[in-house]
Write an enzyme that holds these catalytic residues in place. Structure first.
Site, mmCIF file in Angstrom:
data_model
loop_
_atom_site.group_PDB
_atom_site.id
_atom_site.type_symbol
_atom_site.label_atom_id
_atom_site.label_comp_id
_atom_site.label_asym_id
_atom_site.label_seq_id
_atom_site.Cartn_x
_atom_site.Cartn_y
_atom_site.Cartn_z
ATOM 1 N N GLY A 171 -3.992 -0.274 3.292
ATOM 2 C CA GLY A 171 -3.601 -1.246 4.180
ATOM 3 C C GLY A 171 -2.081 -0.851 4.676
ATOM 4 N N VAL A 172 -1.232 -1.772 4.856
ATOM 5 C CA VAL A 172 -0.104 -1.904 5.302
ATOM 6 C C VAL A 172 0.712 -0.505 4.590
ATOM 7 C CG1 VAL A 172 2.427 -2.618 5.825
ATOM 8 C CG2 VAL A 172 0.421 -4.069 6.206
ATOM 9 N N ASP A 173 0.468 -0.461 3.224
ATOM 10 C CA ASP A 173 1.096 0.756 2.491
ATOM 11 C C ASP A 173 0.895 2.064 2.996
ATOM 12 O OD1 ASP A 173 2.809 1.516 0.488
ATOM 13 O OD2 ASP A 173 1.225 1.260 -1.258
ATOM 14 N N GLY A 231 -3.596 -9.406 2.522
ATOM 15 C CA GLY A 231 -4.764 -8.601 2.832
ATOM 16 C C GLY A 231 -5.622 -8.273 1.366
ATOM 17 N N ILE A 232 -5.582 -7.349 1.013
ATOM 18 C CA ILE A 232 -6.399 -6.800 -0.095
ATOM 19 C C ILE A 232 -5.927 -7.589 -1.525
ATOM 20 C CG2 ILE A 232 -4.997 -5.003 -1.127
ATOM 21 C CD1 ILE A 232 -8.121 -3.606 -1.150
ATOM 22 N N ILE A 285 2.728 -2.402 12.923
ATOM 23 C CA ILE A 285 4.036 -2.562 12.266
ATOM 24 C C ILE A 285 4.839 -1.062 12.129
ATOM 25 C CG2 ILE A 285 3.275 -2.140 9.698
ATOM 26 C CD1 ILE A 285 5.522 -4.616 9.046
#
Length: 168
Positions: free
Chosen positions: A35-37, A123-124, A14
């Site tokens: 994760g994404v963050d 996710g998490i 992303i």
């Protein structure tokens, strides 16, 4: 004039999407995480966390959205959303739907025509994947917006195949 976004899927990272805005699955504190963050904060460089501190001194509520610069990423903006933590008992699907709706509203305020989304809370935070995919697609397809493309970015082939199948 508002219409509806074309919902697409790509497999990839992303943080590398060439879109007007990327959506970050953030935590309530808005100070980075895993994760994404974590990936978005790392790829954006110091401007992203600095903008989070400046714009969101008290964080952001679950289901809400706000924007910051995208820093060094190809996108212009990051739209941060705080998804519900299913694993911690936050199981109101309305909060998950709100993340996608609010992200589109913020995109409209910014004039963003293309927006890349992760699967928020999948996710998490443990939201059941099949429902996370259904919620994303349903909400993005039925929320009036000026966004032309709402791109779901699948991390890995399995996620891509599941999202593509759900998109029909």
């Amino acid at each position: 004039m508002d219409g509806y976004a074309d919902v697409t899927v790509v497999e990839g990272d992303i943080t590398q999407q060439r879109v007007d805005a990327v959506v970050n699955a953030a935590n309530r504190r808005m100070r980075g995480g895993g994760g994404v963050d974590g990936a978005i904060h790392a790829a954006g460089g110091p401007e992203v966390p600095a903008d989070c501190v400046r714009r969101f001194p008290d964080g952001l509520a679950t289901g809400d959205a706000g924007w910051t610069t995208a820093g060094a990423m190809p996108a212009q903006w990051v739209i941060h959303v705080v998804g519900p933590n299913y694993s911690a008992g936050e199981r109101d699907r309305g909060l998950l739907e709100s993340c996608y709706r609010r992200a589109l509203e913020v995109a409209d305020e910014l004039g963003a025509g293309t927006v890349a989304f992760p699967l928020v809370s999948a996710g998490i935070y443990g939201w059941p994947r099949e429902d996370a995919i259904a919620c994303a697609i349903e909400t993005l397809r039925t929320t009036p917006t000026q966004v032309r493309e709402a791109r779901l970015v699948a991390y890995g082939r399995r996620a891509y195949d599941e999202i593509a199948a759900a998109l029909g």
